[in-house]
Design a protein around this motif. Structure first.
Motif, PDB file in Angstrom:
ATOM      1  N   GLU A 262       0.816  -1.211   0.000  1.00  0.00           N
ATOM      2  CA  GLU A 262       0.000   0.000   0.000  1.00  0.00           C
ATOM      3  C   GLU A 262       0.851   1.263   0.000  1.00  0.00           C
ATOM      4  O   GLU A 262       0.565   2.208  -0.738  1.00  0.00           O
ATOM      5  N   THR A 263       1.900   1.300   0.839  1.00  0.00           N
ATOM      6  CA  THR A 263       2.762   2.479   0.899  1.00  0.00           C
ATOM      7  C   THR A 263       4.213   2.058   1.067  1.00  0.00           C
ATOM      8  O   THR A 263       4.508   1.012   1.650  1.00  0.00           O
ATOM      9  N   CYS A 264       5.124   2.882   0.588  1.00  0.00           N
ATOM     10  CA  CYS A 264       6.556   2.746   0.874  1.00  0.00           C
ATOM     11  C   CYS A 264       7.118   4.153   1.068  1.00  0.00           C
ATOM     12  O   CYS A 264       6.831   5.060   0.267  1.00  0.00           O
ATOM     13  N   ARG A 265       7.896   4.320   2.138  1.00  0.00           N
ATOM     14  CA  ARG A 265       8.497   5.609   2.446  1.00  0.00           C
ATOM     15  C   ARG A 265       9.963   5.409   2.788  1.00  0.00           C
ATOM     16  O   ARG A 265      10.347   4.377   3.324  1.00  0.00           O
ATOM     17  N   ALA A 266      10.760   6.414   2.483  1.00  0.00           N
ATOM     18  CA  ALA A 266      12.176   6.413   2.857  1.00  0.00           C
ATOM     19  C   ALA A 266      12.375   7.387   4.010  1.00  0.00           C
ATOM     20  O   ALA A 266      11.779   8.474   4.029  1.00  0.00           O
ATOM     21  N   THR A 267      13.199   7.004   4.975  1.00  0.00           N
ATOM     22  CA  THR A 267      13.516   7.861   6.118  1.00  0.00           C
ATOM     23  C   THR A 267      15.014   7.795   6.403  1.00  0.00           C
ATOM     24  O   THR A 267      15.665   6.784   6.086  1.00  0.00           O
ATOM     25  N   PRO A 268      15.585   8.833   7.005  1.00  0.00           N
ATOM     26  CA  PRO A 268      17.016   8.811   7.322  1.00  0.00           C
ATOM     27  C   PRO A 268      17.345   8.032   8.584  1.00  0.00           C
ATOM     28  O   PRO A 268      18.513   7.807   8.877  1.00  0.00           O
ATOM     29  N   TYR A 269      16.315   7.639   9.351  1.00  0.00           N
ATOM     30  CA  TYR A 269      16.510   6.859  10.572  1.00  0.00           C
ATOM     31  C   TYR A 269      15.616   5.632  10.511  1.00  0.00           C
ATOM     32  O   TYR A 269      14.673   5.561   9.723  1.00  0.00           O
ATOM     33  N   ASP A 270      15.914   4.674  11.374  1.00  0.00           N
ATOM     34  CA  ASP A 270      15.103   3.462  11.441  1.00  0.00           C
ATOM     35  C   ASP A 270      13.849   3.750  12.266  1.00  0.00           C
ATOM     36  O   ASP A 270      13.603   3.146  13.308  1.00  0.00           O
ATOM     37  N   PHE A 310      19.190  12.117   1.453  1.00  0.00           N
ATOM     38  CA  PHE A 310      18.487  13.215   2.104  1.00  0.00           C
ATOM     39  C   PHE A 310      19.466  14.379   2.266  1.00  0.00           C
ATOM     40  O   PHE A 310      20.621  14.181   2.644  1.00  0.00           O
ATOM     41  N   ILE A 311      18.985  15.571   2.011  1.00  0.00           N
ATOM     42  CA  ILE A 311      19.824  16.761   2.156  1.00  0.00           C
ATOM     43  C   ILE A 311      19.972  17.088   3.632  1.00  0.00           C
ATOM     44  O   ILE A 311      19.008  17.104   4.383  1.00  0.00           O
ATOM     45  N   GLY A 312      21.187  17.333   4.067  1.00  0.00           N
ATOM     46  CA  GLY A 312      21.446  17.605   5.475  1.00  0.00           C
ATOM     47  C   GLY A 312      22.439  16.597   6.025  1.00  0.00           C
ATOM     48  O   GLY A 312      23.124  15.898   5.286  1.00  0.00           O
ATOM     49  N   ALA A 313      22.514  16.505   7.321  1.00  0.00           N
ATOM     50  CA  ALA A 313      23.504  15.630   7.971  1.00  0.00           C
ATOM     51  C   ALA A 313      22.982  14.212   8.084  1.00  0.00           C
ATOM     52  O   ALA A 313      22.815  13.660   9.164  1.00  0.00           O
ATOM     53  N   HIS A 314      22.687  13.595   6.924  1.00  0.00           N
ATOM     54  CA  HIS A 314      22.156  12.237   6.910  1.00  0.00           C
ATOM     55  C   HIS A 314      22.906  11.428   5.861  1.00  0.00           C
ATOM     56  O   HIS A 314      23.038  11.854   4.718  1.00  0.00           O
ATOM     57  N   GLU A 315      23.363  10.261   6.226  1.00  0.00           N
ATOM     58  CA  GLU A 315      24.095   9.416   5.290  1.00  0.00           C
ATOM     59  C   GLU A 315      23.417   8.083   5.066  1.00  0.00           C
ATOM     60  O   GLU A 315      23.876   7.285   4.264  1.00  0.00           O
ATOM     61  N   GLU A 316      22.317   7.808   5.773  1.00  0.00           N
ATOM     62  CA  GLU A 316      21.638   6.523   5.641  1.00  0.00           C
ATOM     63  C   GLU A 316      20.208   6.718   5.164  1.00  0.00           C
ATOM     64  O   GLU A 316      19.590   7.767   5.377  1.00  0.00           O
ATOM     65  N   VAL A 317      19.680   5.698   4.511  1.00  0.00           N
ATOM     66  CA  VAL A 317      18.283   5.689   4.075  1.00  0.00           C
ATOM     67  C   VAL A 317      17.687   4.325   4.436  1.00  0.00           C
ATOM     68  O   VAL A 317      18.272   3.282   4.126  1.00  0.00           O
ATOM     69  N   TYR A 318      16.549   4.346   5.115  1.00  0.00           N
ATOM     70  CA  TYR A 318      15.775   3.134   5.403  1.00  0.00           C
ATOM     71  C   TYR A 318      14.501   3.165   4.569  1.00  0.00           C
ATOM     72  O   TYR A 318      13.909   4.230   4.356  1.00  0.00           O
ATOM     73  N   ILE A 319      14.062   2.000   4.096  1.00  0.00           N
ATOM     74  CA  ILE A 319      12.831   1.886   3.337  1.00  0.00           C
ATOM     75  C   ILE A 319      11.806   1.138   4.190  1.00  0.00           C
ATOM     76  O   ILE A 319      12.072   0.023   4.655  1.00  0.00           O
ATOM     77  N   THR A 320      10.647   1.749   4.401  1.00  0.00           N
ATOM     78  CA  THR A 320       9.569   1.144   5.185  1.00  0.00           C
ATOM     79  C   THR A 320       8.315   1.062   4.320  1.00  0.00           C
ATOM     80  O   THR A 320       7.930   2.048   3.691  1.00  0.00           O
ATOM     81  N   CYS A 321       7.675  -0.109   4.291  1.00  0.00           N
ATOM     82  CA  CYS A 321       6.462  -0.307   3.503  1.00  0.00           C
ATOM     83  C   CYS A 321       5.354  -0.872   4.380  1.00  0.00           C
ATOM     84  O   CYS A 321       5.619  -1.618   5.331  1.00  0.00           O
TER      85      CYS A 321
END
Length: 421
Positions: A262-270, A310-321
């Protein structure tokens, strides 16, 4: 306190029972500041943090689950109540770049419940509270993303929370005086943390009508989906605009089922509820223009997209669905509806269709963006220079690391490739 709102429901107009209703709401009454949060179709979390003046007092918390049938008739469960005893537990929390350490003095109530004490994750042997505890204190040491530690955030900080509790992990209510000691570590968002990245195993669920089933979320090396990325190599290193290939697969003993994403989103944190996020799929519709959907079976969903940061002080990407399992061919389920465009007016209400499971959130990651100036990445590091220790009571122990630097504004926007087109 987690409430599973699965009771025999009775109609307000009489004694008629309803066994096929869907939970619509949970009515809660209790002390000032109590709140509820719905985490699935049939689960709520009731939260309350006492203040100093409520120490050594007792507070009743009562709740009734409310449901509706397909004719919108209202049903309610019998009222249930628990008593919350507010006690004082002296605790020392130490936060550093990789771990949280908590030491709690053994009071009478803790000694009485010593054989039942556990952290949020009671299945991991490394999180056993008897391992480091002694005759006078309960002691626990854990990495920032282990032992069931929850990740939250506010505008400026990342917050890691866990609990020492004696409550039975699989029970809905308790008639004992349970221990409940919350503790946390707070870090500024501009700080990079060493989280000890860990690949996530399949998510297992159990629901009436579907039995036991699992969802597995994996990254693959190519669009052929023959070889998944080795779990020991996490975080998964990618370059800007590199195609990433992902597969979600459901496993169930029930025949004639199908998977719907139904949905998938990317976030810089878990943290799937992060304030900073980027939508990839919404209401079953693809939102990112680099996404490609690949052929798969009914219980699989294969897709790919270009890597970004992600722009800013973020180097990781998590994918949540969020995913749903449906009975194949049953009309009105989320699987048969497919993509629902915004403004179409076809969004379903809170009541779920009978031939489908609840929506479940699953995630995988992190992805680590490799830049041309990066050396071989083996994880992030944090030079704190010191450990900060705090002693607090009244059920909440909180460790905080304070920096003088200000956080810059962070937003998302597509980035150009570092290569010359």
């Amino acid at each position: 306190m987690c409430i599973h709102a699965m009771y025999v429901l009775r109609n307000n107009m009489g004694k008629k029972q309803c066994f096929s209703c869907r939970i619509h709401d949970l009515i809660v009454t209790g002390p000032r500041g109590i709140s509820k949060q719905r985490i699935s179709t049939e689960e709520y979390i009731i939260k309350w943090t006492p203040v100093d003046k409520e120490l050594n007092d007792h507070f009743p918390i009562c709740f009734v689950s409310e449901a509706r049938d397909r004719y919108s008739r209202v049903y309610q469960s019998e009222i249930r109540c628990v008593i919350a005893d507010v006690g004082n537990h002296e605790a020392i929390v130490t936060c550093n770049e990789t771990t949280m350490t908590v030491e709690v003095e053994k009071t009478y109530l803790i000694r009485k419940n010593k054989d039942n004490l556990h952290l949020n994750d009671f299945r991991d042997p490394s999180c056993n509270l008897t391992r480091l505890s002694n005759s006078t204190h309960v002691v626990a040491v854990m990495s920032l993303n282990t032992c069931g530690t929850l990740v939250e955030e506010d505008e400026n900080n990342i917050i890691f929370k866990n609990d020492i509790t004696s409550a039975a992990p699989n029970e809905i209510i308790s008639r004992q005086h349970d221990v409940e000691i919350a503790f946390s570590c707070v870090y500024p968002k501009r700080t990079n943390l060493t989280l000890g990245f860990r690949h996530k195993n399949p998510y297992a669920f159990l629901e009436k009508g579907f039995g036991a089933f699992t969802f597995q979320f994996e990254f693959f090396e190519s669009q052929r989906f023959r070889k998944q990325v080795d779990s020991s190599t996490y975080p998964v290193e990618v370059y800007l605009k590199q195609m990433m290939f992902m597969q979600i697969e459901a496993t169930t003993s029930i025949p004639n089922t199908e998977l719907f994403v139904e949905t998938c989103r990317a976030t810089p944190y878990d943290n799937p509820n992060s304030r900073i996020s980027y939508t990839i799929i919404e209401h079953g519709c693809v939102k990112d223009n680099t996404v490609q959907i690949y052929p798969s079976s009914r219980v699989q969903f294969r897709f790919g997209m270009q890597a970004f940061e992600f722009i800013g002080a973020h180097e990781e990407v998590y994918i949540t669905c969020t995913v749903v399992l449906c009975e194949t061919g049953v009309p009105g389920t989320r699987c048969t509806q497919g993509c629902i465009r915004s403004g179409s007016g076809n969004h379903r209400g809170k009541r779920e269709a009978v031939g489908q499971t609840s929506s479940h959130s699953i995630s995988q990651g992190p992805l680590h963006l490799v830049k041309t100036s990066d050396s071989q990445a083996s994880g992030l590091s944090l030079n704190l220079g010191m450990n900060v220790m705090f002693v607090v009571g009244c059920l909440l122990a909180c460790g905080v690391v304070i920096y003088r630097s200000k956080r810059s504004k962070i937003k998302y926007q597509p980035l150009p490739s570092s290569d010359t087109d």
